[in-house]
Motif scaffolding. Structure first.
Motif, PDB file in Angstrom:
ATOM      1  N   PRO A 134      11.501 -20.209  37.816  1.00 24.92           N
ATOM      2  CA  PRO A 134      10.949 -20.870  39.005  1.00 24.92           C
ATOM      3  C   PRO A 134       9.626 -20.217  39.382  1.00 24.92           C
ATOM      4  N   LYS A 135       8.979 -20.721  40.397  1.00 27.08           N
ATOM      5  CA  LYS A 135       7.686 -20.169  40.809  1.00 27.08           C
ATOM      6  C   LYS A 135       7.843 -18.710  41.232  1.00 27.08           C
ATOM      7  N   GLU A 136       6.778 -17.929  40.993  1.00 25.87           N
ATOM      8  CA  GLU A 136       6.809 -16.525  41.389  1.00 25.87           C
ATOM      9  C   GLU A 136       6.823 -16.401  42.908  1.00 25.87           C
ATOM     10  N   GLU A 148      13.385 -21.391  52.239  1.00 22.99           N
ATOM     11  CA  GLU A 148      14.598 -21.827  52.915  1.00 22.99           C
ATOM     12  C   GLU A 148      15.806 -21.390  52.105  1.00 22.99           C
ATOM     13  N   SER A 149      16.976 -21.479  52.716  1.00 26.39           N
ATOM     14  CA  SER A 149      18.216 -21.125  52.039  1.00 26.39           C
ATOM     15  C   SER A 149      18.340 -21.903  50.729  1.00 26.39           C
ATOM     16  N   GLY A 150      18.649 -21.182  49.636  1.00 32.08           N
ATOM     17  CA  GLY A 150      18.818 -21.823  48.337  1.00 32.08           C
ATOM     18  C   GLY A 150      17.578 -21.849  47.478  1.00 32.08           C
ATOM     19  N   ASP A 151      16.400 -21.543  48.052  1.00 34.41           N
ATOM     20  CA  ASP A 151      15.167 -21.516  47.253  1.00 34.41           C
ATOM     21  C   ASP A 151      15.231 -20.369  46.246  1.00 34.41           C
ATOM     22  N   VAL A 197      12.880 -11.583  36.751  1.00 34.62           N
ATOM     23  CA  VAL A 197      14.172 -11.623  37.424  1.00 34.62           C
ATOM     24  C   VAL A 197      14.152 -12.756  38.439  1.00 34.62           C
ATOM     25  N   VAL A 198      15.265 -13.505  38.507  1.00 37.01           N
ATOM     26  CA  VAL A 198      15.364 -14.649  39.418  1.00 37.01           C
ATOM     27  C   VAL A 198      16.165 -14.243  40.653  1.00 37.01           C
ATOM     28  N   TYR A 199      15.628 -14.580  41.832  1.00 35.80           N
ATOM     29  CA  TYR A 199      16.301 -14.311  43.104  1.00 35.80           C
ATOM     30  C   TYR A 199      16.464 -15.618  43.865  1.00 35.80           C
ATOM     31  N   GLU A 200      17.520 -15.680  44.692  1.00 37.14           N
ATOM     32  CA  GLU A 200      17.778 -16.868  45.515  1.00 37.14           C
ATOM     33  C   GLU A 200      17.870 -16.468  46.972  1.00 37.14           C
ATOM     34  N   CYS A 201      17.193 -17.224  47.836  1.00 33.72           N
ATOM     35  CA  CYS A 201      17.206 -16.952  49.277  1.00 33.72           C
ATOM     36  C   CYS A 201      18.605 -17.198  49.835  1.00 33.72           C
ATOM     37  N   LYS A 202      19.118 -16.236  50.589  1.00 34.69           N
ATOM     38  CA  LYS A 202      20.467 -16.328  51.129  1.00 34.69           C
ATOM     39  C   LYS A 202      20.541 -17.372  52.238  1.00 34.69           C
ATOM     40  N   LEU A 240      18.499  -7.868  51.765  1.00 37.29           N
ATOM     41  CA  LEU A 240      18.853  -8.432  53.068  1.00 37.29           C
ATOM     42  C   LEU A 240      18.708  -9.950  53.061  1.00 37.29           C
ATOM     43  N   GLY A 241      17.722 -10.447  52.329  1.00 39.30           N
ATOM     44  CA  GLY A 241      17.485 -11.890  52.330  1.00 39.30           C
ATOM     45  C   GLY A 241      17.669 -12.566  50.986  1.00 39.30           C
ATOM     46  N   TRP A 242      17.671 -11.778  49.885  1.00 42.10           N
ATOM     47  CA  TRP A 242      17.667 -12.368  48.549  1.00 42.10           C
ATOM     48  C   TRP A 242      18.870 -11.913  47.730  1.00 42.10           C
ATOM     49  N   THR A 243      19.376 -12.801  46.879  1.00 37.24           N
ATOM     50  CA  THR A 243      20.454 -12.494  45.943  1.00 37.24           C
ATOM     51  C   THR A 243      19.898 -12.560  44.529  1.00 37.24           C
ATOM     52  N   LYS A 244      20.142 -11.494  43.735  1.00 35.30           N
ATOM     53  CA  LYS A 244      19.692 -11.487  42.336  1.00 35.30           C
ATOM     54  C   LYS A 244      20.605 -12.421  41.542  1.00 35.30           C
TER      55      LYS A 244
END
Length: 402
Positions: free
Chosen positions: A104-106, A114-117, A129-134, A157-161
């Protein structure tokens, strides 16, 4: 303390046995540099690491240098070191799952997430590494700047690996119009409120303040009071060029001669120019639309012969909506016509003060901006004026033909 002579026997070399060997030194501390959480430096053979936020804010401040008096607030001693740090090997991705067919975009701190981005953070030339907004409320940290960026000390705190990726996402065959998911949210400052999509079937259930979404936009419903011919008529500003109005379900249109539109256009209205002269004895046949022709003699005001403020037969003043800045009886009366009810009795003009008069206890619950309410005991048709030479009373004649 006492007396002495000679010199004190020299101490042995400093003992570092209580400190870990850091296996090479990071770059030397530079007082002119700006440091962030996790940055490592070397000073006098010791390795230090800048503490996590908010303490990291001190790492670049005077007095908080690794050898400064307040260093413990900003820096953690990692151990002793010598030489330089050996280059690291490539990151080990064996414990991470591969995500998708590309990255996905850097991550960009200027983007609103937003949640899920999902975002990617590059760690070498080949992989990221890919992270997803909580989800809410942790998702608020996704837009809190570099200190909470994915991969930093505070990033969890805000991102999930989620895993690793390489390359870029394959382009879609055709552009896809973005549409928020069913849980598109509006944040009112204290909690997230789910915004449902606009539905014509639910139109009658929407009230003032309801928020709906259409595409990527969120809209707020406001009270326009166009639920009857009377309420539409009351929205229209009466001028010499006014010809009538039409009501199409919830759409109210006030009609004027070409080039005779009120200036400025009242709030909530859109100006469209065409047509002139009285409304002909016809309508275009559109289903669900009703045309109302304006008959001026139905809206006459009669000035009483005696000057002064209006009173009823017992000399009582009427409840009134008062505003300032009226420049003529007509402008005052036009303002009053925006709030006509069965209890409306007339108007008065005292220099630039306009008053719209109603039976006691029957003031409109909503009225034009700039008016304030006064309650008095007058009731029934206007009978007389009080003789005040600065005021003029105008009696409302709802139907001069009767």
């Amino acid at each position: 303390m006492g007396s002495c002579d000679g010199t004190i026997r020299p101490t042995t070399a400093p003992a570092y046995s209580s400190l870990a060997d850091h296996n090479g030194c990071p770059v030397e501390f530079d007082a002119s540099a700006t440091y962030e959480a996790g940055d490592k430096v070397e000073l006098y053979g010791l390795a230090y690491e800048c503490r996590s936020w908010p303490n990291s804010g001190w790492c670049s401040q005077d007095g908080y240098e690794p050898d400064g008096p307040n260093y413990k607030e900003a820096w953690i001693v990692l151990g002793f070191c010598e030489g330089t740090m050996a280059p690291t090997t490539s990151p080990n991705f064996s414990s991470l799952a591969e995500i998708g067919d590309g990255c996905p975009k850097e991550y960009d701190s200027s983007t609103v997430y937003e949640s899920g981005d999902q975002v990617s953070v590059s760690v070498n030339d080949a992989k990221s590494v890919v992270y997803e907004c909580k989800s809410w409320p942790n998702g608020a940290y996704c837009n809190s700047g570099d200190n909470f960026a994915p991969g930093t000390d505070n990033g969890n705190l805000g991102w999930t690996k989620k895993g690793f990726c390489d390359g870029t996402l394959s382009p879609t065959k055709a552009p896809i119009v973005y549409a928020p998911n069913e849980k598109c949210r509006w944040y009112n400052g204290t909690k997230a409120i789910t915004i449902e999509p606009w539905s014509d079937a639910k139109r009658s259930t929407y009230v003032a303040g309801t928020r709906v979404r259409k595409g990527t936009n969120i809209y707020k419903s406001e009270t326009i009071g166009v639920d009857s011919p009377e309420s539409c008529q009351n929205e229209c500003l009466i001028t010499d060029a006014f010809r009538g109005f039409y009501l199409d379900e919830y759409v109210c249109a006030c009609m004027y001669d070409f080039d005779g539109l009120p200036t400025p256009t009242p709030d909530g209205f859109e100006a469209i120019t065409s047509g002139t002269g009285p409304i002909a004895q016809q309508a275009d046949g559109s289903e669900g639309v009703t045309c109302y022709k304006y008959l001026p003699d139905e809206y006459l005001f009669e000035a009483l012969a005696t000057d002064g403020h209006c009173t009823d037969a017992s000399g009582n003043y009427y409840s009134a909506l008062i505003s300032f800045g009226a420049d003529s009886p007509q402008s005052c009366q036009n303002a009053c016509l925006q709030s006509i009810t069965d209890a409306f009795r007339g108007s008065f003009l005292d220099e630039d003060v306009c008053g719209c008069l109603y039976d006691a206890g029957n003031l409109p619950t909503t009225y034009p901006e700039g008016f304030y309410a006064l309650d008095f005991s007058g009731t029934g048709p206007i009978a007389q004026a009080d003789g005040d030479i600065d005021g003029t009373c105008y009696k409302y004649l709802p139907n001069s033909n009767n």
